[in-house]
Design a protein around this motif. Structure first.
Motif, PDB file in Angstrom:
ATOM      1  N   MET A  31       0.845  -1.197   0.000  1.00 25.09           N
ATOM      2  CA  MET A  31       0.000   0.000   0.000  1.00 25.09           C
ATOM      3  C   MET A  31       0.879   1.247   0.000  1.00 25.09           C
ATOM      4  N   THR A  32       0.634   2.101  -0.954  1.00 27.99           N
ATOM      5  CA  THR A  32       1.395   3.351  -1.047  1.00 27.99           C
ATOM      6  C   THR A  32       0.603   4.471  -0.414  1.00 27.99           C
ATOM      7  N   LEU A  33       1.213   5.130   0.556  1.00 28.63           N
ATOM      8  CA  LEU A  33       0.551   6.219   1.266  1.00 28.63           C
ATOM      9  C   LEU A  33       1.106   7.552   0.790  1.00 28.63           C
ATOM     10  N   LYS A  34       0.236   8.423   0.427  1.00 34.57           N
ATOM     11  CA  LYS A  34       0.630   9.781   0.052  1.00 34.57           C
ATOM     12  C   LYS A  34       0.281  10.726   1.189  1.00 34.57           C
ATOM     13  N   ARG A  35       0.759  11.943   1.086  1.00 37.28           N
ATOM     14  CA  ARG A  35       0.505  12.905   2.153  1.00 37.28           C
ATOM     15  C   ARG A  35      -0.987  13.130   2.351  1.00 37.28           C
ATOM     16  N   LYS A  36      -1.746  13.183   1.277  1.00 37.19           N
ATOM     17  CA  LYS A  36      -3.173  13.478   1.391  1.00 37.19           C
ATOM     18  C   LYS A  36      -3.942  12.336   2.036  1.00 37.19           C
ATOM     19  N   ASP A  37      -3.351  11.101   2.068  1.00 38.47           N
ATOM     20  CA  ASP A  37      -4.016   9.993   2.731  1.00 38.47           C
ATOM     21  C   ASP A  37      -4.067  10.199   4.237  1.00 38.47           C
ATOM     22  N   LEU A  38      -3.115  10.926   4.778  1.00 35.02           N
ATOM     23  CA  LEU A  38      -3.067  11.170   6.218  1.00 35.02           C
ATOM     24  C   LEU A  38      -3.633  12.528   6.577  1.00 35.02           C
ATOM     25  N   LEU A  39      -3.278  13.559   5.830  1.00 31.26           N
ATOM     26  CA  LEU A  39      -3.731  14.916   6.100  1.00 31.26           C
ATOM     27  C   LEU A  39      -4.431  15.466   4.865  1.00 31.26           C
ATOM     28  N   PRO A  40      -5.677  15.877   4.994  1.00 33.02           N
ATOM     29  CA  PRO A  40      -6.390  16.431   3.839  1.00 33.02           C
ATOM     30  C   PRO A  40      -5.724  17.709   3.331  1.00 33.02           C
ATOM     31  N   ILE A  41      -5.842  17.911   2.016  1.00 35.02           N
ATOM     32  CA  ILE A  41      -5.214  19.086   1.418  1.00 35.02           C
ATOM     33  C   ILE A  41      -5.836  20.363   1.965  1.00 35.02           C
ATOM     34  N   GLN A  42      -7.148  20.390   2.099  1.00 32.24           N
ATOM     35  CA  GLN A  42      -7.848  21.553   2.624  1.00 32.24           C
ATOM     36  C   GLN A  42      -8.398  21.225   4.010  1.00 32.24           C
ATOM     37  N   ASP A  43      -8.097  22.094   4.935  1.00 27.46           N
ATOM     38  CA  ASP A  43      -8.598  21.936   6.299  1.00 27.46           C
ATOM     39  C   ASP A  43      -9.008  23.323   6.791  1.00 27.46           C
ATOM     40  N   THR A  44     -10.327  23.501   6.957  1.00 27.97           N
ATOM     41  CA  THR A  44     -10.833  24.823   7.342  1.00 27.97           C
ATOM     42  C   THR A  44     -10.306  25.266   8.699  1.00 27.97           C
ATOM     43  N   ARG A  45      -9.908  24.323   9.538  1.00 29.35           N
ATOM     44  CA  ARG A  45      -9.400  24.687  10.855  1.00 29.35           C
ATOM     45  C   ARG A  45      -8.033  25.347  10.778  1.00 29.35           C
ATOM     46  N   ALA A  61      -5.808  10.546  15.616  1.00 29.63           N
ATOM     47  CA  ALA A  61      -5.185   9.473  16.404  1.00 29.63           C
ATOM     48  C   ALA A  61      -5.528   8.098  15.853  1.00 29.63           C
ATOM     49  N   ASN A  62      -6.768   7.929  15.387  1.00 26.00           N
ATOM     50  CA  ASN A  62      -7.171   6.622  14.852  1.00 26.00           C
ATOM     51  C   ASN A  62      -6.379   6.283  13.591  1.00 26.00           C
ATOM     52  N   ILE A  63      -6.203   7.306  12.733  1.00 28.04           N
ATOM     53  CA  ILE A  63      -5.448   7.070  11.500  1.00 28.04           C
ATOM     54  C   ILE A  63      -4.002   6.723  11.823  1.00 28.04           C
ATOM     55  N   VAL A  64      -3.431   7.455  12.757  1.00 32.76           N
ATOM     56  CA  VAL A  64      -2.053   7.203  13.150  1.00 32.76           C
ATOM     57  C   VAL A  64      -1.897   5.800  13.715  1.00 32.76           C
ATOM     58  N   GLU A  65      -2.898   5.376  14.500  1.00 29.99           N
ATOM     59  CA  GLU A  65      -2.827   4.028  15.088  1.00 29.99           C
ATOM     60  C   GLU A  65      -2.890   2.959  14.015  1.00 29.99           C
ATOM     61  N   VAL A  66      -3.767   3.162  13.019  1.00 27.82           N
ATOM     62  CA  VAL A  66      -3.874   2.195  11.923  1.00 27.82           C
ATOM     63  C   VAL A  66      -2.575   2.134  11.123  1.00 27.82           C
ATOM     64  N   LEU A  67      -1.984   3.310  10.870  1.00 25.86           N
ATOM     65  CA  LEU A  67      -0.723   3.343  10.137  1.00 25.86           C
ATOM     66  C   LEU A  67       0.377   2.605  10.898  1.00 25.86           C
ATOM     67  N   LEU A 120      -0.049   0.130  12.980  1.00 20.81           N
ATOM     68  CA  LEU A 120      -0.323  -1.308  12.882  1.00 20.81           C
ATOM     69  C   LEU A 120       0.058  -1.853  11.515  1.00 20.81           C
ATOM     70  N   CYS A 121      -0.013  -0.987  10.489  1.00 19.52           N
ATOM     71  CA  CYS A 121       0.343  -1.420   9.132  1.00 19.52           C
ATOM     72  C   CYS A 121       1.847  -1.381   8.892  1.00 19.52           C
ATOM     73  N   GLY A 122       2.598  -0.952   9.889  1.00 22.23           N
ATOM     74  CA  GLY A 122       4.050  -0.967   9.756  1.00 22.23           C
ATOM     75  C   GLY A 122       4.679   0.378   9.488  1.00 22.23           C
ATOM     76  N   ALA A 123       3.879   1.446   9.504  1.00 19.39           N
ATOM     77  CA  ALA A 123       4.448   2.779   9.281  1.00 19.39           C
ATOM     78  C   ALA A 123       5.297   3.177  10.490  1.00 19.39           C
ATOM     79  N   THR A 124       6.466   3.684  10.223  1.00 18.75           N
ATOM     80  CA  THR A 124       7.361   4.104  11.306  1.00 18.75           C
ATOM     81  C   THR A 124       6.966   5.479  11.826  1.00 18.75           C
TER      82      THR A 124
END
Length: 288
Positions: A1-15, A193-199, A201-205
């Motif tokens: 599985m190839t992860l890009k930046r947008k998979d973790l952080l959306p390009i647009q974030d109103t916050r 936090a949930n996304i980070v936890e899944v990453l 578990l998938c082996g992301a450092t």
């Protein structure tokens, strides 16, 4: 599985709109502080050069000679001293104009004006005060020499204080920007936090995850720093070209070359944000 930046952080974030604004304002203030450092240093250097190149001599007439004659004779003597570029007696009317801002018109009518000689020194080899005093003493001229050393000391102290204050403000604003980015990084990491936890578990450092935040905030801070620096440059340009602000430029003489120091500002903002985001992310992941 190839992860890009947008998979973790959306390009647009109103916050992050408010965060971009805050960083832009912080770097606008930091840029203005740095521009003021350069201008104040230039002003102090110019004033110091002018003061060092001029000496004022107050002449007191002796015997039957008048004050004007005594001043003219002193000017003639001083003009022949090695290291003196020019010496001229100050006319009474000009002396009045110099004193008027301090005492006013009413007092000047009854006030005896001093007999002054303005001496301009050679920039490369200025005459010493002792040499001027000796030349006047040889001709038996009663005079007091003011080399403006008191004014020079005050100007240099004031310039040093302005520089230290401006640099301190610059450092405080930079640290505030780092704190803002650190807070935003913590908030972003907590929200995902949930996304980070899944990453994980998938082996992301931790380093891989930290880089995602590092790139995101570096890009955002770089763009915000660009807007902040651009706004500071625009303010400086308006001050410089506006006729009404010419008196202000006497105290802070901005130069168009000062705009060059704003070029690294977006890069500096990106570096601060990247380092802060990376450090905070790795620390939080290590704690969890």
């Amino acid at each position: 599985m190839t992860l890009k930046r947008k998979d973790l952080l959306p390009i647009q974030d109103t916050r992050e709109v408010s965060l971009r604004y805050v960083i832009a304002v912080l770097f606008f203030l930091a840029s203005m502080a740095f521009l003021i450092v350069l201008a104040s240093n230039r002003a102090a250097t110019g004033w110091s050069r002018e003061i060092r190149s001029e000496v004022t001599v107050q002449v007191r007439p002796t015997g039957l000679e008048t004050g004007s004659v005594a001043a003219a004779r002193a000017a003639e003597v001083l003009a022949g001293v090695s290291g003196v570029k020019e010496a001229a007696a100050i006319e009474p009317e000009r002396a009045k104009e110099l004193i008027k801002p301090w005492l006013g018109d009413a007092v000047l009518e009854d006030l005896p004006l001093p007999n002054l000689v303005e001496v301009r020194l050679d920039d490369k080899a200025p005459a010493k005060t002792a040499a001027l005093s000796e030349a006047l003493a040889e001709k038996e001229i009663d005079a007091t020499i003011d080399d403006h050393s008191t004014w020079l000391e005050d100007i240099e102290k004031s310039a040093l204080i302005i520089r230290l204050i401006s640099i301190s403000i610059f450092l405080l604003i930079a640290s505030a920007a780092a704190a803002v980015v650190g807070f935003a990084t913590r908030a972003g990491l907590t929200a995902r936090a949930n996304i980070v936890e899944v990453l994980s578990l998938c082996g992301a450092t931790d380093l891989f995850i930290a880089r995602r935040f590092q790139y995101r905030f570096a890009r955002m801070a770089g763009l915000s720093g660009l807007f902040g620096a651009g706004a500071a440059g625009a303010v400086m340009a308006v001050i410089k070209v506006t006729a009404a602000s010419q008196s202000f430029l006497l105290a802070l003489p901005f130069s168009w070359l000062d705009l060059l120091v704003l070029i690294p500002c977006p890069l500096l903002a990106a570096v601060i944000a990247a380092f802060t985001a990376r450090t905070v992310t790795l620390r939080m992941l290590g704690e969890s």
